[in-house]
Design an enzyme around this catalytic site. Structure first.
Site, PDB file in Angstrom:
ATOM      1  N   VAL A   1       7.832  21.396 -76.349  1.00  0.00           N
ATOM      2  CA  VAL A   1       7.739  21.072 -77.773  1.00  0.00           C
ATOM      3  C   VAL A   1       8.796  20.026 -78.092  1.00  0.00           C
ATOM      4  O   VAL A   1       9.960  20.178 -77.718  1.00  0.00           O
ATOM      5  CB  VAL A   1       7.957  22.312 -78.661  1.00  0.00           C
ATOM      6  CG1 VAL A   1       7.906  21.918 -80.137  1.00  0.00           C
ATOM      7  CG2 VAL A   1       6.912  23.370 -78.366  1.00  0.00           C
TER       8      VAL A   1
ATOM      9  N   ASP B   1       1.724  40.770 -82.544  1.00  0.00           N
ATOM     10  CA  ASP B   1       2.989  40.434 -81.890  1.00  0.00           C
ATOM     11  C   ASP B   1       4.008  39.927 -82.905  1.00  0.00           C
ATOM     12  O   ASP B   1       4.700  38.937 -82.664  1.00  0.00           O
ATOM     13  CB  ASP B   1       2.754  39.388 -80.798  1.00  0.00           C
ATOM     14  CG  ASP B   1       3.951  39.251 -79.855  1.00  0.00           C
ATOM     15  OD1 ASP B   1       4.772  40.193 -79.789  1.00  0.00           O
ATOM     16  OD2 ASP B   1       4.079  38.203 -79.196  1.00  0.00           O
TER      17      ASP B   1
END
Length: 486
Positions: free
Chosen positions: A30, A142
């Site tokens: 990223v 999650d």
């Protein structure tokens, strides 16, 4: 040099200037970037060799599709996906996200002076995003501080929907998962012990409770070393489950284990969490109830007295459940090329002109068959007979007589045909009720003025509004800035 290493032959890369790498992982890299044309800052997520493992590719496809369908101010937004250079052979995917400065895990770790107003506003945004998600019958599965992005102005956004699933029943339950591998510390007890075969959005609400407790205390509530230790920590605080709760557990082994556990009484929350606002503790106690039936929904939690003066139902939108058609690929076995084509189709959602051409091409392909259909064969035979009859008439010969006659058979509709209209209607009704103002061209049920008002709800009001204007709490103190993205 950084740009050359980051991008390959993607033509759209020229419109972004890479600034720095802000994250690396098994998924790829990223980097933060700037668009010279707009001056805006974004985060570009490069996922390499996406189709090496089909299961991983399906997970990425699912997440990208969900983020497109769940556009909301409290859920991270995909701004763009770069068009691959080759439809049939591309391996990497470049997804452009809005840039967020940090995540809640880092915020809680480096800031020991967060106020009750911070906690209230963080939790409000989290529940508001979750209400929207659950109304679409999507379970995140999650939720944890690392999967909640944060900015210096205290804005947070839910991210990382890689483990998320969609329920296609009338109610958002009846979902059976064998691949649940979420972080143990934030995992609901019914998942730790495989108590049931079907689960509800209450699994996410438990995670919210654990995150809320971590906000209040600055440390994880149940840092279990393994599943058994996790259940021990839970029962140490909440006590052993009641006989009624035990009777609802379908897993005989789990029911026997909990039934044989040493009897424990619940610890009063005022003892466990001294100096915490009693109203906040009451909400926390509801969120981490052992029995999932006792936990509130996200919508019910938003109506809790803890949010008095901040909550506003006009700024807490819902949406229609997601159509089965969006995830029909989940029900069939896919090859690598199948997933690649589905991924390409999803990428085209961010390239409207090419999507239109692609869909027109599909229509043309579907209108031509490798072998002629029965109708085509009939037409060809009829044309041949007409031509033959014309020749016979020229020679004054008697017309050709058919030996047999029959009527066309009535077409019998399959179950799929019969349900096509209803499925189409379902798909059409699943329009997003709310769309952030960043995507004004997206179909929405709100006027631009109303959408603007909803987006303003991202700014806290009354008690939490003071946080943004207070001279004593600067933005840099609110969030320890450490670039992060989903």
């Amino acid at each position: 040099m950084l740009e050359k290493e980051f991008f390959t032959e993607y033509g759209e890369a020229s419109q972004y200037q890479i600034q720095e790498v802000v994250g690396k992982g098994s998924y790829g890299v990223v980097a933060s970037a700037e668009c010279p044309h707009t001056g805006g800052k974004v985060a570009i997520k490069k996922m390499t060799n996406v189709f090496e493992h089909v299961s991983d590719a399906i997970r990425i496809l699912r997440e990208i599709k969900l983020l497109r369908l769940l556009r909301h101010p409290d859920i991270v937004e995909i701004k763009h996906i770069m068009l691959p250079p080759c439809r049939k052979e591309f391996k990497d995917i470049y997804v452009v996200f809005e840039l967020m400065e940090s995540d809640l895990h880092h915020v809680l770790k480096v800031n020991d002076d967060l106020t009750p107003q911070h906690h209230q506003f963080f939790l409000y945004q989290l529940l508001r995003g979750l209400k929207f998600m659950h109304s679409a019958h999507v379970f995140h599965r999650d939720l944890k501080p690392k999967n909640i992005l944060a900015n210096a102005d205290c804005k947070i956004k839910i991210c990382d929907l890689g483990l998320a699933r969609v329920s296609f029943t009338d109610s958002p339950s009846a979902v059976f998962w064998t691949d649940y591998v979420a972080t143990r510390w934030y995992r609901a007890p019914e998942l730790c012990g495989s108590f049931y075969s079907n689960y509800t959005p209450a699994i996410d609400m438990w995670s919210v409770g654990c995150i809320f407790a971590e906000m209040l205390t600055g440390k994880p509530l149940f840092p279990g070393k393994n599943v058994v230790h996790q259940l021990e920590l839970v029962t140490d605080l909440l006590g052993t489950p009641s006989p009624i709760t035990l009777s609802r557990i379908r897993n005989e082994k789990a029911r026997k284990y909990l039934g044989n556990m040493r009897r424990k009484d619940p610890v009063p929350f005022t003892h466990k969490f001294p100096n915490i606002d009693p109203v906040a503790l009451k909400l926390l106690q509801r969120l981490i109830a052992f029995d999932p039936k006792d936990r509130p929904s996200a919508e019910e939690a938003l109506a809790d007295p803890y949010f008095q003066g901040l909550a506003n139902v006009d700024y807490e939108p819902s949406r229609q459940p997601i159509s089965k058609l969006e995830f029909e690929f989940e029900r069939r076995k896919l090859t690598r090329d199948d997933v690649r084509e589905l991924m390409y189709r999803e990428i085209l959602e961010y390239h409207p002109q090419m999507l239109q051409e692609y869909l027109q091409g599909e229509e043309n392909i579907n209108s031509h068959f490798l072998y002629p259909s029965g109708v085509d064969q009939f037409k060809q035979e009829f044309a041949r007979l007409e031509e033959h009859n014309d020749d016979e008439e020229e020679h004054n010969s008697p017309p050709h007589q058919r030996k047999y006659t029959s009527l066309p058979r009535e077409r019998v509709c399959s179950s799929e045909d019969e349900g096509s209209d209803s499925v189409h209607a379902q798909s059409s009704s699943a329009s997003v009720v709310f769309t952030p103002p960043q995507t004004p061209n997206t179909a929405t049920g709100l006027s631009s003025q109303k959408a603007s008002q909803v987006d303003k709800a991202a700014t806290p009001v009354k008690r939490s509004a003071c946080l943004m204007r207070s001279d004593s709490i600067c933005a840099s103190r609110c969030v320890g800035v450490s670039s992060a993205v989903s």
